[in-house]
Write a protein that holds these residues in place. Structure first.
Motif, PDB file in Angstrom:
ATOM      1  N   GLU A 227     118.262  50.953  67.907  1.00 50.82           N
ATOM      2  CA  GLU A 227     119.648  51.287  67.941  1.00 50.82           C
ATOM      3  C   GLU A 227     119.878  52.045  66.527  1.00 50.82           C
ATOM      4  O   GLU A 227     120.908  52.980  66.142  1.00 50.82           O
ATOM      5  N   SER A 228     119.033  51.645  65.570  1.00 51.11           N
ATOM      6  CA  SER A 228     119.229  52.267  63.979  1.00 51.11           C
ATOM      7  C   SER A 228     118.884  53.760  64.272  1.00 51.11           C
ATOM      8  O   SER A 228     119.486  54.466  63.648  1.00 51.11           O
ATOM      9  N   ALA A 229     117.930  54.142  65.063  1.00 57.22           N
ATOM     10  CA  ALA A 229     117.610  55.441  65.227  1.00 57.22           C
ATOM     11  C   ALA A 229     118.507  56.440  66.065  1.00 57.22           C
ATOM     12  O   ALA A 229     118.826  57.364  65.793  1.00 57.22           O
ATOM     13  N   ARG A 230     119.040  55.599  67.006  1.00 56.37           N
ATOM     14  CA  ARG A 230     120.157  56.242  67.531  1.00 56.37           C
ATOM     15  C   ARG A 230     121.357  56.577  66.829  1.00 56.37           C
ATOM     16  O   ARG A 230     122.049  57.509  66.980  1.00 56.37           O
ATOM     17  N   LEU A 231     121.653  55.609  65.978  1.00 56.92           N
ATOM     18  CA  LEU A 231     122.837  55.884  65.157  1.00 56.92           C
ATOM     19  C   LEU A 231     122.540  57.300  63.893  1.00 56.92           C
ATOM     20  O   LEU A 231     123.484  57.664  63.498  1.00 56.92           O
ATOM     21  N   GLU A 232     121.297  57.201  63.695  1.00 57.75           N
ATOM     22  CA  GLU A 232     121.036  58.347  62.713  1.00 57.75           C
ATOM     23  C   GLU A 232     120.595  59.467  63.527  1.00 57.75           C
ATOM     24  O   GLU A 232     120.426  60.633  62.892  1.00 57.75           O
ATOM     25  N   GLY A 233     121.117  59.796  64.677  1.00 60.61           N
ATOM     26  CA  GLY A 233     120.964  60.947  65.394  1.00 60.61           C
ATOM     27  C   GLY A 233     119.652  61.190  66.312  1.00 60.61           C
ATOM     28  O   GLY A 233     119.306  62.503  66.544  1.00 60.61           O
ATOM     29  N   CYS A 234     118.845  60.114  66.410  1.00 61.84           N
ATOM     30  CA  CYS A 234     117.679  60.510  67.009  1.00 61.84           C
ATOM     31  C   CYS A 234     117.693  60.573  68.802  1.00 61.84           C
ATOM     32  O   CYS A 234     118.182  59.849  69.148  1.00 61.84           O
ATOM     33  N   ARG A 238     112.483  62.368  70.230  1.00 64.55           N
ATOM     34  CA  ARG A 238     111.978  62.175  69.112  1.00 64.55           C
ATOM     35  C   ARG A 238     111.706  60.757  69.007  1.00 64.55           C
ATOM     36  O   ARG A 238     110.778  60.265  68.283  1.00 64.55           O
TER      37      ARG A 238
END
Lengths: 336, 518
Positions: A227-234, A238
């Motif tokens: 979820e953190s990666a998703r928020l960062e635009g991943c 990737r």
């Protein structure tokens, strides 16, 4: 003297029993007090030996003895039993002969199967496992489709596949539509297409174990990290390459090493597709089988040649596997 | 700038469970707002809807007037700090901070005077310093406990930052028609018109059968129309005026390194830059999570119970660090916690939630002094407010035994002469059930000396000395009453004492609805 006579008169079972209870008797004065945390070391040892006896015996007889024996066989003449290097010479001749180069063809096909497993099946399984893990639309149906080959009998699958690649089968029709020339007897009945067709079959039926393993490893990845990666635009690619893959590396590495151990044993169901090896589909494992058992299939029953062949490939394969292991161990496992 | 607006937001899960009911809150730019409530009250769900990690079942969510319901999480310019840190375990701290910077394109100014001799000299100096810094970084990766190396490294970066500040003063930004922003605004208008068309389709299909439900689509269309008007005005301005130009691109390695080191310096993480999360303590990991949010320079910070996994002392320390970060960064912050102390000490405003509903929204002082209902009164304040149920009659509150008790614990009766200031508001409750509430610090206790004194005589069941304060526990009709007194009161366990309530400090709540009687 009377004591000696008494000892001799004790039956064997009593003497064996006393052997194991002797320590307890000495400590407690009676074998009835032996219950509790203090167990006879001898009894514990007996339990361990009894438990391990069968697997160890199995290993000793069916692995260690056979492998040691095969090393000896590799250096013995087929007829006379004398120590000799003739089997290795024969192997080299069969490998390099321009005519009837069976070992050469078998080696080529084996490396094709191996390469396909490592370079196609494993990566594809990884990607499929990822999409099943992400629960894409229709994931339940796809899960069934990918797990079916593990459930259905290999014979039934091969029979169905043979129908599909026959000249009238739908795969042949689709390939004809795209401009490919289908051999007269079908894809399985031509030297140039038979091995490739069986390789495709192996790819289609080879996902199950890898997909299961990788899905299980992916399920352990903490959701907050993704979820953190998703928020960062991943994006998905990737996420797969930079987050999921490093986190499940130990599973992937184990599976890679396991696959590497099949470097020279990789094969498809040759016996079901091309039993008589009419279309250059033979692999090393099938060649070995045929040499030993297939007298009706052109085999010679030459254990010594086969042992020499196995020894050569072991000596080549072992350092490759150890190197793979060394390289995969270079990547530190991650704690999470 | 980030003004947030949640309008009529509801969340219903696929299994039919509704977690959030009609959530309405306007959050101003740079505000620090705290969602507080017991476990399962819907605060984390609301936060996740703001982040885009959960879909909004119904209702609208705006950031700066722009509808965000269907906008991807990565496009909302939001950073989130999770309860379990959510650090990438296979990356070092440096790589954790770098990951978000690597992914996104940001607008960077276009300068016209890059050939200015002074700028060239400073840029060259910075490149050399950066090369030196990289050398130190390579050594630092191997010898992270070398303090001298850390100091030398810090000096180099300090010099780089100073040069960068000088450069910012020297640069001249290009000015012109901003084609990129014009394209972006045009695309946004097209998307919003599509949304309006979609809503109109729904309205036309369902308006006859579901007139009430289609009203919100009508309202949504009105809001979107306003948004289109704003964007069109902005577009018109952009087409006719020259503005400072930016280039939207990925950051260079140098720029990323500077941002990371700035963030690491601000939260004291330099020493740990090349360690992996497994080699860090809980507090250090939490700082990395904060650093990862800071480095992105988001418009909105979201924090989901970031201090829950820390020990009490570290919690106090990290709390103040979060406030300092908020003041320095100036981003709107939504903080979720179940700890009312955190809410009271950190928030500009608090949203108290229970069972998916908002109970009250207000400043900490307002919630403390003027709670809207019994739940808010009991939740805010430590120790919690004391409550005694009873009936009101003829200006007297008469306590009743606590529900569920067969035999009274403590005093068997309690009567309280209601101050005249409250009588008017209690007139409609003549003969009805009400709940009396009073905070522990608003109760005075005197040790009984044998002489009769004013107040209610109680027996002290238990006392706790907390330094300067003395907490006295007593029971009235089975209701626990806590009194916060000074340690020199001299009262001990088992002693009798007279308690009196401060006249203007009592609260009354409706016995049925538990709403505050005003």
């Amino acid at each position: 003297m009377e004591k000696d006579i008494a000892k001799k008169k004790k039956p064997l079972w009593r003497r064996i029993r006393n052997f194991f209870y002797e320590k307890d008797r000495k400590v407690f004065g009676s074998r009835h007090l032996a219950a509790g945390p203090v167990l006879s070391k001898r009894r514990t040892s007996l339990f361990i030996v009894a438990l391990l006896f069968i697997p160890i015996a199995h290993w000793l007889v069916f692995w260690l003895y056979i492998n040691i024996n095969s090393i000896f066989l590799a250096f013995q003449d087929f007829r006379t039993g004398e120590a000799t290097f003739v089997n290795f010479q024969l192997f080299w001749e069969k490998l390099t002969s321009p005519v009837g180069n069976e070992i050469g063809i078998a080696l080529r096909n084996t490396l094709i199967y191996f390469g396909t497993t490592v370079l196609v099946t494993m990566p594809l399984s990884f990607v499929i496992a990822y999409f099943l893990y992400k629960k894409i639309l229709g994931h339940r149906i796809f899960r069934i489709i990918f797990y079916l080959p593990a459930i259905i009998s290999g014979v039934a699958l091969v029979a169905a596949f043979k129908e599909m690649v026959a000249p009238y089968g739908f795969i042949s029709k689709i390939l004809e539509f795209f401009g490919m020339e289908i051999p007269e007897g079908g894809l399985l009945y031509d030297n140039t297409t038979a091995t490739g067709t069986i390789v495709v079959y192996c790819i289609l039926t080879g996902f199950t174990t890898n997909v299961l393993l990788f899905s299980g490893a992916m399920a352990r990845v903490p959701q907050e990290v993704l979820e953190s990666a998703r928020l960062e635009g991943c994006g998905s690619f990737r996420e797969l390459v930079e987050i999921i893959f490093p986190l499940i590396w130990p599973t992937f590495a184990t599976q890679l090493i396991f696959t590497m151990t099949g470097l020279f044993t990789a094969s498809g169901p040759i016996m079901l597709f091309d039993k008589m090896n009419n279309y250059e589909t033979i692999t090393i494992s099938y060649w070995i089988y045929r040499e030993i058992y297939g007298t009706g299939l052109g085999g010679t029953g030459n254990y010594n040649l086969v042992s020499a062949t196995g020894l050569v490939f072991t000596l080549i394969g072992f350092p490759i596997i150890m190197l793979t292991r060394f390289l995969t161990d270079k990547v530190e496992p991650v704690e999470y | 700038m980030a003004n947030l607006k949640l309008k009529g937001v509801n969340k219903v899960y696929p299994n039919g469970v509704q977690a959030v009911f009609d959530f309405n809150v306007d959050i101003k730019d740079k505000e620090f707002i705290v969602f507080v409530g017991p476990s399962g009250c819907g605060k984390s769900t609301t936060l996740r809807m703001v982040a885009g990690l959960e879909t909004i079942t119904s209702g609208e969510f705006y950031i700066d007037g722009q509808l965000m319901n269907s906008v991807e999480p990565k496009d909302r310019n939001i950073a989130m700090v999770f309860q379990n840190y959510a650090l990438y375990p296979h990356f070092t701290v440096y790589e954790n901070l770098r990951f978000a910077l690597k992914l996104r394109k940001v607008p960077r100014p276009i300068y016209t005077n890059l050939e200015d001799p002074e700028i060239v000299a400073l840029t060259k100096e910075n490149q050399e310093l950066f090369a030196t810094a990289n050398k130190y970084n390579r050594q630092f990766k191997k010898k992270q406990y070398d303090d001298n190396l850390l100091i030398e490294r810090r000096e180099v970066y300090k010099k780089i930052f100073e040069n960068e500040e000088k450069l910012q003063g020297l640069y001249v930004q290009a000015v012109g028609i901003d084609e990129y922003s014009i394209n972006k605004a045009t695309k946004l208008i097209a998307k919003l018109k599509k949304d309006i068309a979609h809503n109109e389709k729904i309205i036309s299909r369902y308006v006859e059968d579901y007139p009430e439900e289609t009203k919100r689509f009508v309202e949504s269309n009105e809001n979107i129309a306003k948004q289109i008007k704003n964007v069109e005005e902005k577009l018109e301005y952009l087409k006719t005026h020259e503005v400072p130009l930016n280039q939207v691109r990925h950051l260079t390695k140098y720029e990323m390194d500077l941002e990371i080191n700035k963030a690491a310096d601000s939260i004291d993480l330099e020493r740990y830059l090349y360690r992996k999360p497994a080699a860090l303590s809980g507090g250090q990991r939490q700082r990395v999570a904060l650093g990862r949010a800071i480095v992105r320079k988001p418009a909105v910070f979201l924090m989901d119970e970031p201090l829950s996994n820390l020990d009490a002392k570290l919690r106090v320390q990290t709390r103040s660090e979060i406030i300092k970060i908020h003041e320095r960064v100036g981003a709107t912050t939504i903080y979720v916690t179940h700890d009312q102390t955190e809410a009271m000490t950190m928030a500009d405003r608090i949203v108290v939630m229970k069972d998916g509903y908002i109970q009250q929204v207000g400043a900490p002082k307002e919630l403390f002094k003027d709670p809207a209902n019994k739940f808010v009164a009991s939740f805010i304040g430590s120790p919690a407010m004391n409550f005694i149920s009873g009936t009101y009659s003829n200006g007297v509150f008469k306590g009743e035994m606590k529900e569920g008790l067969v035999e009274a614990v403590g005093n068997e009766s309690f009567e309280y002469e209601v101050p005249s200031a409250y009588k008017a508001m209690l007139t409609p409750y003549e003969g009805k059930k009400v709940i009396l509430g009073v905070r522990p610090e608003d109760i005075e206790i005197k040790k009984a000396t044998g002489k009769k004194s004013g107040g209610t005589l109680v027996n002290c069941d238990y006392v706790e000395l907390l330094g300067y304060d003395l907490m006295v526990y007593a029971y009235i009709l089975g209701n626990k009453v806590v009194v916060k007194s000074e340690e020199n009161t001299g009262i001990a366990m088992g002693d009798d004492g007279y308690i009196t309530f401060k006249e203007d400090a009592v609260y009354f709540f409706d016995g049925e609805t538990e709403q505050r009687i005003r």
